[in-house]
Structures are given as structure tokens and as C-alpha cells.
Design a protein around this motif. Structure first.
Motif, short mmCIF file in Angstrom:
data_model
loop_
_atom_site.label_atom_id
_atom_site.label_comp_id
_atom_site.label_asym_id
_atom_site.label_seq_id
_atom_site.Cartn_x
_atom_site.Cartn_y
_atom_site.Cartn_z
N VAL A 40 0.86 -1.18 0.00
CA VAL A 40 0.00 0.00 0.00
C VAL A 40 0.89 1.22 0.00
O VAL A 40 2.08 1.15 0.31
CB VAL A 40 -0.96 0.01 1.22
N LYS A 41 0.31 2.34 -0.34
CA LYS A 41 1.08 3.59 -0.36
C LYS A 41 0.57 4.51 0.73
O LYS A 41 -0.63 4.64 0.94
CB LYS A 41 0.99 4.24 -1.73
N GLY A 42 1.52 5.18 1.39
CA GLY A 42 1.18 6.18 2.39
C GLY A 42 0.59 7.41 1.72
O GLY A 42 0.50 7.49 0.49
N LYS A 43 0.22 8.39 2.53
CA LYS A 43 -0.47 9.57 1.99
C LYS A 43 0.37 10.32 0.96
O LYS A 43 -0.17 11.01 0.11
CB LYS A 43 -0.93 10.49 3.11
N LEU A 44 1.69 10.19 1.03
CA LEU A 44 2.54 10.86 0.06
C LEU A 44 3.10 9.92 -1.01
O LEU A 44 3.95 10.30 -1.79
CB LEU A 44 3.69 11.58 0.79
N GLY A 45 2.61 8.67 -1.01
CA GLY A 45 2.99 7.74 -2.06
C GLY A 45 4.10 6.76 -1.73
O GLY A 45 4.48 5.94 -2.56
N LYS A 46 4.65 6.82 -0.51
CA LYS A 46 5.72 5.89 -0.14
C LYS A 46 5.12 4.50 0.10
O LYS A 46 4.16 4.36 0.84
CB LYS A 46 6.43 6.39 1.12
N PRO A 47 5.69 3.47 -0.52
CA PRO A 47 5.12 2.12 -0.39
C PRO A 47 5.45 1.47 0.96
O PRO A 47 6.51 1.70 1.54
CB PRO A 47 5.78 1.35 -1.53
N TYR A 48 4.50 0.66 1.43
CA TYR A 48 4.63 -0.12 2.66
C TYR A 48 4.07 -1.51 2.42
O TYR A 48 3.17 -1.68 1.60
CB TYR A 48 3.82 0.52 3.80
N LEU A 49 4.56 -2.48 3.17
CA LEU A 49 4.00 -3.82 3.13
C LEU A 49 2.78 -3.81 4.04
O LEU A 49 2.89 -3.60 5.25
CB LEU A 49 5.01 -4.85 3.63
N SER A 50 1.59 -4.02 3.50
CA SER A 50 0.37 -3.89 4.29
C SER A 50 0.31 -4.88 5.45
O SER A 50 -0.25 -4.58 6.49
CB SER A 50 -0.88 -4.01 3.41
N GLU A 51 0.90 -6.06 5.29
CA GLU A 51 0.88 -7.07 6.35
C GLU A 51 2.00 -6.90 7.36
O GLU A 51 2.04 -7.61 8.37
CB GLU A 51 0.91 -8.46 5.73
N HIS A 52 2.92 -5.97 7.11
CA HIS A 52 4.07 -5.73 8.00
C HIS A 52 4.30 -4.22 8.12
O HIS A 52 5.32 -3.70 7.66
CB HIS A 52 5.32 -6.42 7.46
N PRO A 53 3.36 -3.51 8.77
CA PRO A 53 3.47 -2.05 8.82
C PRO A 53 4.67 -1.53 9.62
O PRO A 53 5.04 -0.37 9.47
CB PRO A 53 2.15 -1.62 9.46
N ASN A 54 5.30 -2.39 10.43
CA ASN A 54 6.46 -1.94 11.21
C ASN A 54 7.78 -2.19 10.51
O ASN A 54 8.84 -1.91 11.06
CB ASN A 54 6.46 -2.62 12.59
N ILE A 55 7.72 -2.73 9.31
CA ILE A 55 8.92 -2.94 8.50
C ILE A 55 8.94 -1.85 7.44
O ILE A 55 7.99 -1.68 6.68
CB ILE A 55 8.92 -4.33 7.83
N HIS A 56 10.02 -1.11 7.39
CA HIS A 56 10.16 -0.01 6.43
C HIS A 56 11.29 -0.35 5.47
O HIS A 56 12.29 -0.96 5.86
CB HIS A 56 10.46 1.29 7.17
N TYR A 57 11.12 0.07 4.22
CA TYR A 57 12.16 -0.21 3.23
C TYR A 57 12.25 0.93 2.23
O TYR A 57 11.34 1.73 2.09
CB TYR A 57 11.91 -1.54 2.52
N ASN A 58 13.37 0.95 1.55
CA ASN A 58 13.57 1.92 0.49
C ASN A 58 14.58 1.35 -0.48
O ASN A 58 15.49 0.62 -0.09
CB ASN A 58 14.04 3.25 1.06
N LEU A 59 14.41 1.66 -1.76
CA LEU A 59 15.27 1.17 -2.83
C LEU A 59 15.88 2.34 -3.59
O LEU A 59 15.29 3.42 -3.66
CB LEU A 59 14.46 0.35 -3.83
N SER A 60 17.02 2.08 -4.18
CA SER A 60 17.64 3.07 -5.07
C SER A 60 18.47 2.33 -6.09
O SER A 60 19.00 1.24 -5.82
CB SER A 60 18.52 4.03 -4.26
N HIS A 61 18.57 2.90 -7.27
CA HIS A 61 19.47 2.33 -8.28
C HIS A 61 19.91 3.45 -9.22
O HIS A 61 19.22 4.43 -9.43
CB HIS A 61 18.82 1.17 -9.04
N ALA A 62 21.11 3.28 -9.70
CA ALA A 62 21.70 4.21 -10.66
C ALA A 62 22.60 3.37 -11.56
O ALA A 62 22.78 2.16 -11.32
CB ALA A 62 22.51 5.29 -9.94
N GLU A 63 23.15 3.97 -12.54
CA GLU A 63 24.00 3.21 -13.46
C GLU A 63 25.13 2.52 -12.71
O GLU A 63 25.94 3.15 -12.06
CB GLU A 63 24.60 4.13 -14.52
N GLY A 64 25.10 1.19 -12.75
CA GLY A 64 26.16 0.39 -12.15
C GLY A 64 25.95 0.00 -10.70
O GLY A 64 26.77 -0.72 -10.14
N ILE A 65 24.85 0.45 -10.07
CA ILE A 65 24.67 0.18 -8.65
C ILE A 65 23.19 0.10 -8.28
O ILE A 65 22.36 0.80 -8.87
CB ILE A 65 25.39 1.24 -7.78
#
Length: 179
Positions: A40-65
Motif C-alpha cells: 500500500v502507499k502512504g499519503k505521500l505515495g511511499k510504499p509499505y507492506l500492508s501485512e508488516h506495517p512496522n517494516i520499512h524499506y527503500n530502494l535506489s538504483h543508478a548506473e552500475g549500482i
């Protein structure tokens, strides 16, 4: 938990690779993550696992990483490959002090310094869940040796410079989620 992968692949594959890293991080926490995992997405669009609301994550990628952060608190991560920076971005997103820091650095260090500051700002706004609509010039950073200096309260910042300065990864964890 942090996972970073320095990879040589087609640009379009970075997104999928970042999600593979997320899958591995979550598996280590006993959480299965796949195409059918309810997100699910929070009010500003950040994704969350609906079944694990206390687990937070974030991803990033750029050329080569690609990089992934999984935490028990709000978090943000940004990774970049160091390249020539665009001065117009610096004028728009950096404070006067930060611009002076980059401009007064030896020319051979400017690109790395720019991306060290930029990734800290990105990690911070991603942890907040706001994105680049945040007035990024107000999130100010500097360095004392390896220490990251900032006026931002209730956040922990870390930074990794990899492959002799070819890549920068910055992490922000919000200690007090009542921001």
C-alpha cells in the motif's frame, strides 16, 4: 539491513535487480516478498507492506549500482555513480554554504563532494516520504572528516563511498517517527 550491489547490466534491469535485493533482505527477516505481496502507499505515495506495517524499506538504483535498506524505522537510501554534476541542480537544491563548499573544493574532488551531499538530501526526503518536492536547500550537510554534520534532528545518517569514489550510497533512518 543494508544490501548494495555493484552491477554491470542494462539500464532497464536495475529496477528488477533492486527488487531482488529487497526480496533477499525481507527473506532474512522471515518475510516473503513477491509480485502478489500486498503493498500500500502512504499519503505521500511511499510504499509499505500492508501485512508488516512496522517494516520499512527503500530502494535506489543508478548506473552500475543498486541498493536496498530495510529497517524497523522510517528509512531512505540513495545511491549514485559519481559523474560530472550539473551546476543548475546545485543552485536549486544546495544551500549557499554547500555551494561554497563544492565550489571551493579542489576540482578533482568536486564531483564526489556534490554526490555525497546530493545522496544525503535524497536519502532524507525519501525517508520522510516526501520526494524532491521538499525544499532540498534547507536540508544542509557538511563533513568533519568521516562525520556527517547536519542540523536535522532525530535522524541518523550514514554514507558509503565505494570503488575508490566511483559510487556513493547514503542512508537516513528517522529515529522519531513523529516527524
Amino acid at each position: 539491513m543494508l544490501m548494495i550491489s555493484i552491477i554491470d547490466m542494462d539500464k532497464r534491469a536495475f529496477h528488477d535487480h533492486a527488487h531482488k535485493i529487497l526480496r533477499e533482505c525481507l527473506r532474512r527477516k522471515g518475510i516473503e516478498y513477491g509480485e502478489n505481496t500486498p503493498v500500500v502507499k502512504g499519503k505521500l505515495g511511499k510504499p509499505y507492506l500492508s501485512e508488516h506495517p512496522n517494516i520499512h524499506y527503500n530502494l535506489s538504483h543508478a548506473e552500475g549500482i543498486a541498493a536496498c535498506m530495510v529497517s524497523d524505522c522510517e528509512c531512505g537510501i540513495d545511491c549514485e555513480n559519481v559523474r560530472d554534476f550539473r551546476p543548475n541542480v546545485m543552485k536549486r537544491a544546495f544551500s549557499e554554504k554547500e555551494r561554497e563548499m563544492v565550489e571551493s573544493a579542489p576540482e578533482s574532488e568536486r564531483n564526489l563532494l556534490f554526490f555525497r551531499l546530493w545522496t544525503l538530501k535524497e536519502a532524507y526526503v525519501k525517508a520522510l516520504g516526501i520526494g524532491i518536492s521538499y525544499p532540498m536547500d534547507t536540508a544542509e550537510f557538511s563533513f568533519e572528516g568521516e562525520n556527517i554534520i547536519t542540523h536535522i534532528k532525530d535522524c541518523r545518517f550514514r554514507q558509503h563511498i565505494l570503488k575508490d569514489g566511483r559510487y556513493v550510497v547514503s542512508i537516513c533512518e528517522i529515529e522519531n517517527t513523529a516527524t
